[in-house]
Design a protein around this motif. Structure first.
Motif, PDB file in Angstrom:
ATOM      1  N   PHE A 157     -14.713 -10.871 -40.609  1.00 15.10           N
ATOM      2  CA  PHE A 157     -15.604 -10.212 -41.922  1.00 15.10           C
ATOM      3  C   PHE A 157     -14.108  -9.337 -41.863  1.00 15.10           C
ATOM      4  CE2 PHE A 157     -17.613  -6.341 -42.828  1.00 15.10           C
ATOM      5  CZ  PHE A 157     -17.530  -7.020 -44.240  1.00 15.10           C
ATOM      6  N   TYR A 158     -13.933  -8.271 -40.748  1.00 12.14           N
ATOM      7  CA  TYR A 158     -13.312  -7.649 -40.693  1.00 12.14           C
ATOM      8  C   TYR A 158     -11.564  -8.290 -42.028  1.00 12.14           C
ATOM      9  CZ  TYR A 158     -16.934  -5.173 -38.505  1.00 12.14           C
ATOM     10  OH  TYR A 158     -18.309  -4.854 -38.999  1.00 12.14           O
ATOM     11  N   HIS A 159     -11.499  -8.567 -41.639  1.00 17.46           N
ATOM     12  CA  HIS A 159      -9.920  -9.345 -41.886  1.00 17.46           C
ATOM     13  C   HIS A 159      -9.189  -8.119 -43.121  1.00 17.46           C
ATOM     14  CE1 HIS A 159      -9.650 -11.994 -37.816  1.00 17.46           C
ATOM     15  NE2 HIS A 159      -9.539 -10.646 -37.473  1.00 17.46           N
ATOM     16  N   GLU A 160     -10.270  -9.289 -43.809  1.00 21.30           N
ATOM     17  CA  GLU A 160      -9.275  -8.767 -45.984  1.00 21.30           C
ATOM     18  C   GLU A 160     -10.183  -7.279 -45.000  1.00 21.30           C
ATOM     19  OE1 GLU A 160      -8.148 -10.903 -48.410  1.00 21.30           O
ATOM     20  OE2 GLU A 160      -8.208 -12.001 -46.970  1.00 21.30           O
ATOM     21  N   ILE A 161     -10.714  -6.286 -45.130  1.00 21.36           N
ATOM     22  CA  ILE A 161     -11.265  -5.237 -45.064  1.00 21.36           C
ATOM     23  C   ILE A 161      -9.790  -4.551 -44.263  1.00 21.36           C
ATOM     24  CG2 ILE A 161     -12.184  -3.046 -44.869  1.00 21.36           C
ATOM     25  CD1 ILE A 161     -14.301  -4.750 -44.866  1.00 21.36           C
ATOM     26  N   ILE A 162      -9.054  -4.687 -43.712  1.00 24.87           N
ATOM     27  CA  ILE A 162      -8.245  -4.108 -43.321  1.00 24.87           C
ATOM     28  C   ILE A 162      -7.295  -4.228 -43.745  1.00 24.87           C
ATOM     29  CG2 ILE A 162      -6.644  -4.405 -40.799  1.00 24.87           C
ATOM     30  CD1 ILE A 162      -8.765  -5.480 -39.151  1.00 24.87           C
ATOM     31  N   SER A 163      -6.417  -5.911 -44.390  1.00 29.14           N
ATOM     32  CA  SER A 163      -6.018  -6.278 -45.664  1.00 29.14           C
ATOM     33  C   SER A 163      -5.320  -5.206 -46.784  1.00 29.14           C
ATOM     34  CB  SER A 163      -5.423  -8.115 -45.378  1.00 29.14           C
ATOM     35  OG  SER A 163      -4.509  -7.894 -46.749  1.00 29.14           O
ATOM     36  N   GLY A 164      -6.302  -5.371 -46.760  1.00 25.18           N
ATOM     37  CA  GLY A 164      -6.866  -3.904 -48.744  1.00 25.18           C
ATOM     38  C   GLY A 164      -6.473  -2.611 -48.192  1.00 25.18           C
ATOM     39  N   THR A 165      -7.237  -2.634 -46.790  1.00 23.90           N
ATOM     40  CA  THR A 165      -6.237  -0.623 -46.414  1.00 23.90           C
ATOM     41  C   THR A 165      -4.874  -0.745 -46.497  1.00 23.90           C
ATOM     42  OG1 THR A 165      -8.368  -0.845 -45.775  1.00 23.90           O
ATOM     43  CG2 THR A 165      -6.961   0.912 -45.152  1.00 23.90           C
ATOM     44  N   TYR A 166      -4.628  -1.771 -45.591  1.00 21.72           N
ATOM     45  CA  TYR A 166      -2.655  -1.595 -44.970  1.00 21.72           C
ATOM     46  C   TYR A 166      -2.188  -1.824 -46.976  1.00 21.72           C
ATOM     47  CZ  TYR A 166      -2.506  -1.823 -40.349  1.00 21.72           C
ATOM     48  OH  TYR A 166      -1.901  -2.068 -38.901  1.00 21.72           O
ATOM     49  N   GLU A 167      -2.630  -2.045 -47.787  1.00 23.41           N
ATOM     50  CA  GLU A 167      -1.975  -2.915 -48.812  1.00 23.41           C
ATOM     51  C   GLU A 167      -2.269  -1.734 -49.285  1.00 23.41           C
ATOM     52  OE1 GLU A 167       0.299  -3.392 -52.143  1.00 23.41           O
ATOM     53  OE2 GLU A 167      -0.224  -4.309 -50.217  1.00 23.41           O
ATOM     54  N   THR A 199     -22.928 -19.225 -50.559  1.00 24.74           N
ATOM     55  CA  THR A 199     -22.774 -17.809 -50.004  1.00 24.74           C
ATOM     56  C   THR A 199     -22.668 -17.098 -51.025  1.00 24.74           C
ATOM     57  OG1 THR A 199     -21.643 -16.602 -48.435  1.00 24.74           O
ATOM     58  CG2 THR A 199     -19.977 -18.098 -49.570  1.00 24.74           C
ATOM     59  N   VAL A 200     -22.798 -15.463 -50.402  1.00 25.66           N
ATOM     60  CA  VAL A 200     -22.723 -14.511 -51.172  1.00 25.66           C
ATOM     61  C   VAL A 200     -21.405 -13.885 -50.784  1.00 25.66           C
ATOM     62  CG1 VAL A 200     -23.722 -11.757 -51.931  1.00 25.66           C
ATOM     63  CG2 VAL A 200     -25.322 -13.462 -51.037  1.00 25.66           C
ATOM     64  N   SER A 201     -20.892 -13.031 -51.535  1.00 20.30           N
ATOM     65  CA  SER A 201     -19.250 -12.983 -51.434  1.00 20.30           C
ATOM     66  C   SER A 201     -19.193 -11.432 -52.123  1.00 20.30           C
ATOM     67  CB  SER A 201     -17.829 -13.520 -52.875  1.00 20.30           C
ATOM     68  OG  SER A 201     -16.820 -13.425 -52.527  1.00 20.30           O
ATOM     69  N   GLN A 202     -18.773 -10.790 -51.309  1.00 22.48           N
ATOM     70  CA  GLN A 202     -18.548  -9.295 -51.407  1.00 22.48           C
ATOM     71  C   GLN A 202     -16.827  -9.355 -51.168  1.00 22.48           C
ATOM     72  OE1 GLN A 202     -19.686  -7.387 -48.135  1.00 22.48           O
ATOM     73  NE2 GLN A 202     -20.790  -8.854 -46.782  1.00 22.48           N
ATOM     74  N   PRO A 203     -16.766  -8.710 -52.024  1.00 17.30           N
ATOM     75  CA  PRO A 203     -14.645  -8.503 -52.544  1.00 17.30           C
ATOM     76  C   PRO A 203     -14.023  -7.653 -51.230  1.00 17.30           C
ATOM     77  CG  PRO A 203     -15.623  -6.564 -53.865  1.00 17.30           C
ATOM     78  CD  PRO A 203     -17.551  -7.316 -52.818  1.00 17.30           C
ATOM     79  N   ARG A 204     -13.916  -8.378 -50.105  1.00 19.26           N
ATOM     80  CA  ARG A 204     -13.929  -7.428 -49.000  1.00 19.26           C
ATOM     81  C   ARG A 204     -12.470  -6.793 -49.304  1.00 19.26           C
ATOM     82  NH1 ARG A 204     -13.589 -11.438 -44.814  1.00 19.26           N
ATOM     83  NH2 ARG A 204     -14.065 -12.943 -46.374  1.00 19.26           N
ATOM     84  N   ARG A 205     -11.532  -7.239 -49.944  1.00 18.29           N
ATOM     85  CA  ARG A 205     -10.093  -6.410 -49.541  1.00 18.29           C
ATOM     86  C   ARG A 205     -10.333  -5.925 -50.654  1.00 18.29           C
ATOM     87  NH1 ARG A 205      -4.933  -8.423 -49.147  1.00 18.29           N
ATOM     88  NH2 ARG A 205      -3.562  -7.873 -49.848  1.00 18.29           N
ATOM     89  N   PHE A 215      -9.418   2.685 -49.249  1.00 20.67           N
ATOM     90  CA  PHE A 215      -8.545   4.200 -48.905  1.00 20.67           C
ATOM     91  C   PHE A 215      -7.477   5.332 -50.031  1.00 20.67           C
ATOM     92  CE2 PHE A 215      -3.953   5.650 -48.752  1.00 20.67           C
ATOM     93  CZ  PHE A 215      -3.477   6.153 -47.396  1.00 20.67           C
ATOM     94  N   GLU A 216      -8.480   4.307 -51.691  1.00 21.13           N
ATOM     95  CA  GLU A 216      -8.156   5.421 -52.475  1.00 21.13           C
ATOM     96  C   GLU A 216      -9.348   6.371 -52.049  1.00 21.13           C
ATOM     97  OE1 GLU A 216      -5.904   5.433 -55.048  1.00 21.13           O
ATOM     98  OE2 GLU A 216      -4.688   3.205 -54.092  1.00 21.13           O
ATOM     99  N   LEU A 217     -10.186   6.588 -52.069  1.00 21.79           N
ATOM    100  CA  LEU A 217     -11.639   7.438 -51.894  1.00 21.79           C
ATOM    101  C   LEU A 217     -10.766   9.450 -50.916  1.00 21.79           C
ATOM    102  CD1 LEU A 217     -14.815   6.195 -51.691  1.00 21.79           C
ATOM    103  CD2 LEU A 217     -13.919   8.115 -53.271  1.00 21.79           C
ATOM    104  N   LEU A 218     -10.885   8.109 -49.053  1.00 19.09           N
ATOM    105  CA  LEU A 218      -9.685   8.915 -49.008  1.00 19.09           C
ATOM    106  C   LEU A 218      -8.143   9.623 -49.386  1.00 19.09           C
ATOM    107  CD1 LEU A 218      -9.913   9.943 -45.696  1.00 19.09           C
ATOM    108  CD2 LEU A 218      -8.512   8.127 -45.029  1.00 19.09           C
ATOM    109  N   TYR A 219      -7.509   8.887 -49.922  1.00 20.71           N
ATOM    110  CA  TYR A 219      -6.596   9.626 -50.096  1.00 20.71           C
ATOM    111  C   TYR A 219      -7.001  10.761 -51.042  1.00 20.71           C
ATOM    112  CZ  TYR A 219      -2.020  10.013 -52.511  1.00 20.71           C
ATOM    113  OH  TYR A 219       0.052  10.965 -52.957  1.00 20.71           O
ATOM    114  N   ASN A 220      -7.702  10.421 -51.645  1.00 18.81           N
ATOM    115  CA  ASN A 220      -8.299  11.247 -52.763  1.00 18.81           C
ATOM    116  C   ASN A 220      -8.783  12.602 -52.370  1.00 18.81           C
ATOM    117  OD1 ASN A 220      -7.339   9.989 -54.651  1.00 18.81           O
ATOM    118  ND2 ASN A 220      -9.318   9.297 -55.443  1.00 18.81           N
TER     119      ASN A 220
END
Length: 342
Positions: A84-94, A297-303, A310-315
């Motif tokens: 589950f966490y892999h796509e979230i990590i990928s989006g954060t890295y990007e 399945t229920v799809s979450q927009p994990r990326r 990250f955008e929230l944190l950056y702000n």
């Protein structure tokens, strides 16, 4: 003689400001008030700091200090084993790459004993901000916030004064259960995660409200909280439920890993999916479409969740303001583990 290294925390302490404010001066000085800017520059001068972008003549001073100014973000996840966490990590890295930040992950399931260790890590690594995927207390979030900005992602507490990115777990679970009922399912078991997690509490409530609205009665032992997202534990649970004299005819699972366990347990009883038993999962992991049969399945927009966190944190790093919540949409992906009008 080698150059001394001055950290953001050194400058922040000398100037009486936060390390994120120092980072802002180094990267976005136009956003800093003039009096604060002078206060920080005076601290830099007193410590012998010379910016990396100054001229070569200044760089030639052997005793000049060089600040370690690479902005660093810490992403805290309970475990790296769960897909589950892999796509979230990928989006954060990007998002971090776009803004010129470095990102590291901490794979630690936090508890009261490890909280001081984590805070010490944040200080020692001179972290500019934290993205928290762990299930932690409001007290702990306040302790992190005292060091640097923090944003919650996925797992969050609606009642805390911290920004977060997530989904409407209640609505997603209720919609999935409604769909199973629309497929003619009346005997539905619920495979949940630990109730210490907010997502598990909300999905349980969504499931129960859907069942109640449909005037169905579900035995209490069909509603199971499994200690972690673990295939073997889920398989044992499903096998036990299917062994009951009054066995369920459908499973709603809060993880695709649980859904795969339900499918394989059903096979042990020569039950066909979806003809004899239907299954709905959650998360839309890659394995959900590769399973046989492919999982509804229920799809979450994990990326997108990772990127938005990250955008929230950056702000918040650039301009601390009131907490912001972002609730992203989910989608029920209908595949081969469910069917209407069989």
């Amino acid at each position: 003689m080698g150059k001394n290294k001055v950290t953001l925390n050194d400058v922040a302490k000398a100037a009486g400001v936060s390390s994120s404010t120092v980072s802002r001066v180094l990267n976005h000085r136009s956003l800093v008030k003039s009096d604060t800017l002078k206060q920080i520059e005076d601290a830099m001068n007193s410590l012998g700091y010379i910016h990396k972008n100054t001229n070569t003549e200044a760089d030639s001073h052997d005793n000049a200090a060089v600040i370690d100014e690479s902005p660093l973000i810490l992403l805290s996840i309970p475990s790296n084993n769960y897909q589950f966490y892999h796509e979230i990590i990928s989006g954060t890295y990007e998002a971090a790459r776009v803004h010129g930040y470095y990102l590291i992950t901490s794979q630690l399931a936090l508890d009261p004993d490890s909280d001081p260790v984590f805070c010490s890590l944040v200080r020692q690594m001179n972290v500019t901000g934290v993205i928290m995927l762990n299930n932690v207390s409001e007290k702990f979030l306040n302790e992190i916030q005292a060091i640097c900005p923090v944003v919650q992602c996925c797992e969050h507490n609606d009642n805390t004064a911290f920004s977060y990115v997530g989904i409407d777990d209640y609505a997603a679970a209720r919609n999935a259960t409604d769909y199973l009922i629309s497929c003619g399912c009346r005997k539905i078991a619920f495979l949940n995660g630990p109730l210490s997690y907010m997502y598990a509490q909300k999905r349980r409530l969504g499931f129960l409200d859907s069942i109640k609205t449909a005037n169905l009665t579900i035995p209490e032992n069909w509603i199971v909280s499994i200690g972690e997202i673990d295939y073997d534990m889920a398989f044992s649970t499903c096998y036990r439920l299917l062994s009951l004299e009054n066995a369920p005819k459908a499973f709603f699972a809060v993880s695709d890993i649980f859904a795969i366990a339900a499918i394989n347990a059903a096979e042990q009883f020569n039950l066909r999916v979806p003809e004899d038993i239907m299954v709905v999962g959650f998360d839309n992991l890659e394995v959900s479409r590769m399973a046989h049969p492919a999982i509804t399945t229920v799809s979450q927009p994990r990326r997108q969740m990772g990127y938005s966190a990250f955008e929230l944190l950056y702000n918040h790093i650039l301009s601390p303001d009131t907490p912001t919540s972002i609730i992203l949409n989910t989608e029920l992906i209908v595949r081969n583990t469910t069917a209407r009008f069989l």
